[in-house]
Design a protein around this motif. Structure first.
Motif, PDB file in Angstrom:
ATOM      1  N   LEU A 101      10.926  32.457 -66.384  1.00 14.51           N
ATOM      2  CA  LEU A 101      10.097  31.268 -66.264  1.00 14.51           C
ATOM      3  C   LEU A 101      11.063  30.109 -66.065  1.00 14.51           C
ATOM      4  CD1 LEU A 101       7.101  30.314 -66.458  1.00 14.51           C
ATOM      5  CD2 LEU A 101       7.625  29.642 -68.817  1.00 14.51           C
ATOM      6  N   ILE A 102      10.960  29.433 -64.938  1.00 17.76           N
ATOM      7  CA  ILE A 102      11.927  28.394 -64.571  1.00 17.76           C
ATOM      8  C   ILE A 102      11.203  27.057 -64.464  1.00 17.76           C
ATOM      9  CG2 ILE A 102      13.625  27.624 -62.874  1.00 17.76           C
ATOM     10  CD1 ILE A 102      14.012  30.534 -62.068  1.00 17.76           C
ATOM     11  N   THR A 103      11.756  26.049 -65.126  1.00 18.61           N
ATOM     12  CA  THR A 103      11.219  24.695 -65.037  1.00 18.61           C
ATOM     13  C   THR A 103      12.207  23.816 -64.288  1.00 18.61           C
ATOM     14  OG1 THR A 103       9.987  24.924 -67.102  1.00 18.61           O
ATOM     15  CG2 THR A 103      10.415  22.689 -66.320  1.00 18.61           C
ATOM     16  N   LEU A 104      11.757  23.204 -63.213  1.00 15.85           N
ATOM     17  CA  LEU A 104      12.558  22.278 -62.417  1.00 15.85           C
ATOM     18  C   LEU A 104      12.044  20.873 -62.677  1.00 15.85           C
ATOM     19  CD1 LEU A 104      14.416  21.244 -60.144  1.00 15.85           C
ATOM     20  CD2 LEU A 104      12.684  22.012 -58.503  1.00 15.85           C
ATOM     21  N   ALA A 105      12.934  19.973 -63.105  1.00 11.27           N
ATOM     22  CA  ALA A 105      12.547  18.594 -63.385  1.00 11.27           C
ATOM     23  C   ALA A 105      13.396  17.642 -62.550  1.00 11.27           C
ATOM     24  CB  ALA A 105      12.714  18.295 -64.866  1.00 11.27           C
ATOM     25  N   PHE A 106      12.752  16.622 -61.978  1.00 11.65           N
ATOM     26  CA  PHE A 106      13.472  15.601 -61.206  1.00 11.65           C
ATOM     27  C   PHE A 106      12.610  14.345 -61.142  1.00 11.65           C
ATOM     28  CE2 PHE A 106      10.940  18.045 -58.228  1.00 11.65           C
ATOM     29  CZ  PHE A 106      10.406  17.099 -57.360  1.00 11.65           C
ATOM     30  N   ASP A 107      13.233  13.241 -60.769  1.00  9.20           N
ATOM     31  CA  ASP A 107      12.518  11.979 -60.589  1.00  9.20           C
ATOM     32  C   ASP A 107      12.312  11.734 -59.104  1.00  9.20           C
ATOM     33  OD1 ASP A 107      12.367  11.391 -63.307  1.00  9.20           O
ATOM     34  OD2 ASP A 107      14.354  10.443 -63.306  1.00  9.20           O
ATOM     35  N   SER A 108      11.074  11.406 -58.740  1.00 11.05           N
ATOM     36  CA  SER A 108      10.799  11.121 -57.337  1.00 11.05           C
ATOM     37  C   SER A 108      11.312   9.736 -56.965  1.00 11.05           C
ATOM     38  CB  SER A 108       9.293  11.209 -57.069  1.00 11.05           C
ATOM     39  OG  SER A 108       8.608  10.162 -57.729  1.00 11.05           O
ATOM     40  N   GLY A 109      11.533   9.516 -55.678  1.00 14.82           N
ATOM     41  CA  GLY A 109      11.972   8.231 -55.179  1.00 14.82           C
ATOM     42  C   GLY A 109      10.802   7.425 -54.641  1.00 14.82           C
ATOM     43  N   PRO A 110      11.058   6.550 -53.671  1.00 11.01           N
ATOM     44  CA  PRO A 110       9.974   5.727 -53.118  1.00 11.01           C
ATOM     45  C   PRO A 110       8.961   6.531 -52.310  1.00 11.01           C
ATOM     46  CG  PRO A 110      12.010   5.410 -51.876  1.00 11.01           C
ATOM     47  CD  PRO A 110      12.368   6.210 -53.083  1.00 11.01           C
TER      48      PRO A 110
ATOM     49  N   GLU B 265       6.227   9.269 -51.520  1.00  9.32           N
ATOM     50  CA  GLU B 265       5.149   9.835 -52.332  1.00  9.32           C
ATOM     51  C   GLU B 265       4.922  11.304 -51.993  1.00  9.32           C
ATOM     52  OE1 GLU B 265       1.782   7.273 -51.851  1.00  9.32           O
ATOM     53  OE2 GLU B 265       2.690   5.680 -53.062  1.00  9.32           O
ATOM     54  N   ARG B 266       6.017  11.942 -51.612  1.00 13.72           N
ATOM     55  CA  ARG B 266       5.925  13.352 -51.206  1.00 13.72           C
ATOM     56  C   ARG B 266       7.281  14.019 -51.428  1.00 13.72           C
ATOM     57  NH1 ARG B 266       6.307  16.222 -46.048  1.00 13.72           N
ATOM     58  NH2 ARG B 266       4.621  17.760 -45.836  1.00 13.72           N
TER      59      ARG B 266
ATOM     60  N   ALA C 219      -0.423  14.080 -59.044  1.00 11.51           N
ATOM     61  CA  ALA C 219       0.165  15.210 -58.311  1.00 11.51           C
ATOM     62  C   ALA C 219      -0.895  16.130 -57.712  1.00 11.51           C
ATOM     63  CB  ALA C 219       1.088  16.005 -59.228  1.00 11.51           C
ATOM     64  N   ASN C 220      -0.690  16.458 -56.451  1.00 13.53           N
ATOM     65  CA  ASN C 220      -1.405  17.538 -55.771  1.00 13.53           C
ATOM     66  C   ASN C 220      -0.353  18.348 -55.032  1.00 13.53           C
ATOM     67  OD1 ASN C 220      -4.378  17.008 -56.146  1.00 13.53           O
ATOM     68  ND2 ASN C 220      -3.737  15.020 -55.316  1.00 13.53           N
TER      69      ASN C 220
ATOM     70  N   HIS D 281       2.563  12.944 -54.760  1.00 10.65           N
ATOM     71  CA  HIS D 281       2.607  12.307 -56.074  1.00 10.65           C
ATOM     72  C   HIS D 281       2.828  10.810 -55.910  1.00 10.65           C
ATOM     73  CE1 HIS D 281       6.861  12.209 -55.173  1.00 10.65           C
ATOM     74  NE2 HIS D 281       6.909  13.527 -55.120  1.00 10.65           N
ATOM     75  N   SER D 282       2.747  10.083 -57.014  1.00 13.09           N
ATOM     76  CA  SER D 282       3.042   8.655 -56.988  1.00 13.09           C
ATOM     77  C   SER D 282       4.550   8.450 -56.871  1.00 13.09           C
ATOM     78  CB  SER D 282       2.514   7.975 -58.259  1.00 13.09           C
ATOM     79  OG  SER D 282       1.113   8.146 -58.378  1.00 13.09           O
ATOM     80  N   ALA D 283       4.941   7.285 -56.361  1.00 11.16           N
ATOM     81  CA  ALA D 283       6.367   6.979 -56.194  1.00 11.16           C
ATOM     82  C   ALA D 283       7.027   6.713 -57.543  1.00 11.16           C
ATOM     83  CB  ALA D 283       6.528   5.766 -55.288  1.00 11.16           C
ATOM     84  N   PHE D 284       8.308   7.018 -57.608  1.00 16.87           N
ATOM     85  CA  PHE D 284       9.144   6.738 -58.773  1.00 16.87           C
ATOM     86  C   PHE D 284       8.552   7.312 -60.065  1.00 16.87           C
ATOM     87  CE2 PHE D 284       9.929   3.189 -55.780  1.00 16.87           C
ATOM     88  CZ  PHE D 284      11.280   3.414 -55.530  1.00 16.87           C
ATOM     89  N   GLN D 285       8.211   8.577 -59.997  1.00 19.72           N
ATOM     90  CA  GLN D 285       7.635   9.259 -61.150  1.00 19.72           C
ATOM     91  C   GLN D 285       8.408  10.537 -61.448  1.00 19.72           C
ATOM     92  OE1 GLN D 285       5.050   8.221 -63.139  1.00 19.72           O
ATOM     93  NE2 GLN D 285       5.150   6.317 -61.950  1.00 19.72           N
ATOM     94  N   PRO D 286       8.477  10.925 -62.734  1.00 23.55           N
ATOM     95  CA  PRO D 286       9.065  12.232 -63.054  1.00 23.55           C
ATOM     96  C   PRO D 286       8.173  13.353 -62.549  1.00 23.55           C
ATOM     97  CG  PRO D 286       8.141  11.215 -65.020  1.00 23.55           C
ATOM     98  CD  PRO D 286       8.080  10.182 -63.942  1.00 23.55           C
TER      99      PRO D 286
END
Length: 332
Positions: A24-33, A35-36, A65-66, A78-83
């Motif tokens: 089970l792998i969890t990938l986490a990152f912060d999105s930039g400006p 929205e995709r 998120a979709n 997703h929304s911009a600048f979101q985890p």
């Protein structure tokens, strides 16, 4: 000024589900400006053809998120600048539906995830951001129960890994091995380089002959490339026999070169000369095709196949001649 990179963090957990094992792998990152976000799925072509059936997206978390899964990609709106957090599951490849011999050979490149041991190539484990920019990657195998102190990989003997990945191949062309029972044997060459070898399965050759050939060939190729001191190498040798009837038909020896690592799969009756040629060829690929390659793991690699395979074979034979493994007649 220290350069900042987008950060991608992977947490890998060993799981037991429905009488089988997986990750089970969890990938986490912060999105930039934007929205995709687009993530490349683990590879599913060549030796890994059909592997997509082993990947299940469990959850995608982010504001608004979709997500949709297309061929070879996971697309997240997703929304911009979101985890953003993506959780997915990697399972062992089901061997049903193929002939026994074909299943055995093709399965050599799939992840092998069991109760007390796992072996996996990076390109079968990681959803990877579709970007041309360098990124910072962290890998944490600390959640893999019992494996925490026993994870060996292209990046050394540790369960937590941090690296700056300048291209996808830095992470995808890698090897990971963990075991609570079998530990790699430490090899030390004359230059003091420390490498690790895992040998599984019985073989007609003496184990010490296999080890000494591995040490000598690797040391010779490091000298050939002017890298007398180098990061530890992880060498995985698997001699898994087919059934006696099939072995006569499907006798095989093949391998895969990776970042500071390689895997060799062979029938237990492999001749020493064939093993030597395979080691020379695949180890040479660790430079030609891994360190010397196109800017990314894309179609440019296929366009340069004549270079990676042709020059690897040429220099492998040149090295074998230098080391008196073959005669001049065979080199010509």
């Amino acid at each position: 000024m220290t350069e900042k990179f987008d950060k991608y963090s992977y947490t890998i957990t060993h799981i037991h589900k429905n009488e089988s094992y997986g990750f089970l792998i969890t990938l986490a990152f912060d999105s930039g400006p934007e929205e995709r976000s687009v993530l490349k799925m683990p590879e599913s072509f060549g030796p890994l053809a059909g592997f997509e059936k082993c990947i299940s997206i469990v959850d995608v978390e982010s504001t608004g998120a979709n997500w949709s899964r297309t061929e070879g990609e996971l697309v997240i709106e997703h929304s911009a600048f979101q985890p953003v957090k993506v959780t997915y599951e990697i399972k062992n490849f089901p061997l049903s539906g193929r002939s026994e011999g074909h299943s055995k050979i093709m399965s050599l490149f799939y992840p092998r995830i069991y109760k007390s041991q796992f072996l996996a190539l990076g390109n079968s484990l990681f959803l990877y951001p579709k970007t041309d920019k360098p990124i910072e990657v962290t890998l944490d195998f600390g959640q893999t129960s019992g494996f925490k102190e026993n994870v060996y990989s292209s990046f050394g003997n540790r369960h937590f890994i941090n690296l700056i990945s300048k291209r996808s191949g830095d992470l995808l062309d890698s090897l990971f091995f963990g075991s609570t029972t079998d530990h790699p044997e430490k090899l030390i060459d004359k230059s003091g380089n420390v490498d690790y070898i895992i040998q599984q399965g019985r073989i007609q050759l003496d184990d010490e002959v296999v080890r000494q050939n591995t040490i000598r060939i690797l040391a010779g190729l490091r000298a050939f490339w002017g890298e007398d001191t180098a990061p530890p190498f992880l060498v995985y040798l698997s001699f898994d026999p087919l059934t006696s009837d099939e072995e006569k038909v499907f006798s095989y020896h093949l391998g895969s070169a990776l970042r500071n690592a390689l895997t060799i799969y062979a029938s237990p009756n492999i001749a020493l000369s064939d093993l030597q040629k395979l080691l020379y060829h695949e180890m040479m690929h660790c430079w030609i095709g891994i360190k010397l390659r196109a800017t990314d793991k894309d179609e440019e690699d296929f366009k340069l196949l004549w270079f990676t395979e042709g020059f690897t074979e040429y220099f492998a034979y040149k090295a074998m001649l230098r080391d008196s493994v073959i005669l001049a007649e065979e080199y010509q």
